[in-house]
Design an enzyme around this catalytic site. Structure first.
Site, PDB file in Angstrom:
ATOM      1  N   ARG A  58      10.381   5.775 -11.146  1.00  0.00           N
ATOM      2  CA  ARG A  58      11.693   5.135 -11.338  1.00  0.00           C
ATOM      3  C   ARG A  58      12.416   5.698 -12.551  1.00  0.00           C
ATOM      4  NH1 ARG A  58      10.783   3.902  -6.322  1.00  0.00           N
ATOM      5  NH2 ARG A  58       9.293   2.204  -5.992  1.00  0.00           N
TER       6      ARG A  58
ATOM      7  N   ARG B 110       0.109  10.832  -3.396  1.00  0.00           N
ATOM      8  CA  ARG B 110       0.004   9.727  -4.353  1.00  0.00           C
ATOM      9  C   ARG B 110      -1.468   9.430  -4.655  1.00  0.00           C
ATOM     10  NH1 ARG B 110       3.122   4.859  -1.744  1.00  0.00           N
ATOM     11  NH2 ARG B 110       2.662   3.874  -3.754  1.00  0.00           N
TER      12      ARG B 110
ATOM     13  N   LYS C  98      -4.104  -0.146  -6.873  1.00  0.00           N
ATOM     14  CA  LYS C  98      -3.519  -0.479  -5.565  1.00  0.00           C
ATOM     15  C   LYS C  98      -3.919   0.559  -4.527  1.00  0.00           C
ATOM     16  CE  LYS C  98       0.917   1.745  -6.695  1.00  0.00           C
ATOM     17  NZ  LYS C  98       2.349   1.555  -7.016  1.00  0.00           N
TER      18      LYS C  98
ATOM     19  N   HIS D 223       6.004  -0.330   4.699  1.00  0.00           N
ATOM     20  CA  HIS D 223       7.402  -0.627   4.397  1.00  0.00           C
ATOM     21  C   HIS D 223       8.196  -0.847   5.694  1.00  0.00           C
ATOM     22  CE1 HIS D 223       6.156   1.407   0.660  1.00  0.00           C
ATOM     23  NE2 HIS D 223       7.093   0.672   0.079  1.00  0.00           N
TER      24      HIS D 223
ATOM     25  N   ASP E   6       7.210   0.912 -11.266  1.00  0.00           N
ATOM     26  CA  ASP E   6       6.410   1.846 -10.462  1.00  0.00           C
ATOM     27  C   ASP E   6       6.627   3.235 -11.034  1.00  0.00           C
ATOM     28  OD1 ASP E   6       4.909   0.667  -8.361  1.00  0.00           O
ATOM     29  OD2 ASP E   6       6.755   0.172  -7.303  1.00  0.00           O
TER      30      ASP E   6
ATOM     31  N   ASP F  10       1.629  -7.042  -2.531  1.00  0.00           N
ATOM     32  CA  ASP F  10       2.642  -5.998  -2.471  1.00  0.00           C
ATOM     33  C   ASP F  10       3.977  -6.685  -2.190  1.00  0.00           C
ATOM     34  OD1 ASP F  10       3.853  -3.511  -2.447  1.00  0.00           O
ATOM     35  OD2 ASP F  10       2.438  -2.617  -1.040  1.00  0.00           O
TER      36      ASP F  10
END
Length: 341
Positions: free
Chosen positions: A70, A138, A168, A181, A62, A250
């Protein structure tokens, strides 16, 4: 190869994890911050993963830029969030498109250098007022047409750098009022509004891969999140949007699916694959949880295998010629020229 893509959060494979990967043979991997210590270390890890499973597996990450990155400084450069490209586009369209392309072309350059060849980007979600902040900057823009244009430029940048992309979160996360999440978002919007959300995905329906959203869309399937809904996957994603590439879930670890389904990771994997996902994503890096996920997966065969091979084609071709030094200079100039006054 199993229909799963498994996470790694350690800089080096231990014996037990290596043995599991060798026997299970997942289609691919995703590495997280804990697995990305240095360039040399990450190259060795990626090579070890591929050697362990005995095929040239795609190793994903990601690396959107902004909050979702990351690869971190000082070992790696810092990239802006996608929303920055939308801000530049609002001031000068050509500059915005160039910045989006260059930003992701430079990401691809760094990923390939580190042994990585898949990026879970770009984000095509269209945030609306009152939605949860999990998408926020994002997203490229709150205008779906601009999202589509900038996302296309970003995807082209990844492709020219020989990195597979993944759009996505299909069919759209921007209207959710909860973070999947942590909870199960339920979107009650009507068709006229949802058409706005799916437009960028329709414009990029030729992308090689896409990731589903763990969201219930009441207008389409009031009982199941998109990831586990045959209705949403077949009628909306495959037919209405027209996406025929590889469809990935996901992360199965996310709390949204805990609230949506009975059972654990095996049942979630079975539900996602049964609904029409080609591959499931499970990111914890915990061996027991990866084993449980694998038990709910299938061998890649038929159309899912064809789609997998098509994704690999984007990741395994040689990159186009690129002067990274000149690219960084131009990119930094664009960022400076359009910095807030």
């Amino acid at each position: 190869m199993l229909s799963c893509l498994l996470g790694l959060r350690q800089p080096k494979l231990d014996a037990e994890t290596r043995a599991f990967f060798r026997d299970a043979c997942p289609w691919g991997f995703i590495v997280f911050r804990e697995a990305c210590v240095s360039r040399e270390q990450l190259r060795a890890l990626c090579a070890d993963l591929r050697d362990t499973v005995g095929h040239d597996a795609i190793v994903w990450i990601d690396q959107e830029g902004g909050r979702v990155a990351r690869l971190k400084a000082p070992e790696w450069p810092t990239w802006p969030a996608a929303g920055k490209f939308g801000e530049i586009y609002a001031k000068q369209k050509d500059a915005g498109l160039e910045a989006a392309y260059l930003g992701y072309r430079l990401i691809a350059h760094e990923l390939r250098d580190a042994g990585l060849d898949g990026d879970f980007a770009p984000v095509l979600d269209v945030p609306v007022e009152g939605s949860d902040k999990i998408v926020g900057d994002r997203a490229f823009s709150a205008d779906p047409k601009i999202v589509a244009l900038l996302a296309r430029a970003a995807l082209n940048g990844l492709h020219d750098g020989s990195v597979a992309g993944c759009i996505k979160h299909m069919p759209g996360h921007g209207r959710a009022t909860a973070d999947s999440h942590l909870a199960l978002p339920k979107v009650g919007a009507q068709e006229i509004d949802l058409a706005n959300d799916v437009l960028p995905f329709t414009e990029l329906a030729d992308a090689e891969a896409a990731m589903t959203a763990h969201i219930v869309f009441k207008a389409w399937d009031p009982d199941r999140p998109a990831t586990c809904s045959p209705v949403v996957i077949d009628e909306i994603i495959r037919k209405r949007i027209g996406f025929q590439g590889m469809l990935m879930s996901d992360d199965l670890d996310m709390h949204a699916l805990q609230y949506a389904l009975n059972g654990g990771l095996k049942e979630r994997a079975e539900a996602a694959v049964g609904a029409g996902c080609d591959v499931v994503l499970q990111c914890s890096g915990v061996l027991k949880e990866m084993q449980t996920t694998a038990a709910g997966c299938r061998e890649l065969a038929g159309l899912p295998l064809v789609r997998a091979r098509a994704v690999e084609a984007f990741a395994k071709r040689p990159p186009r010629e690129f002067d990274a030094g000149a690219g960084w200079a131009r990119f930094k100039q664009l960022m400076a020229d359009f910095a807030p006054a």
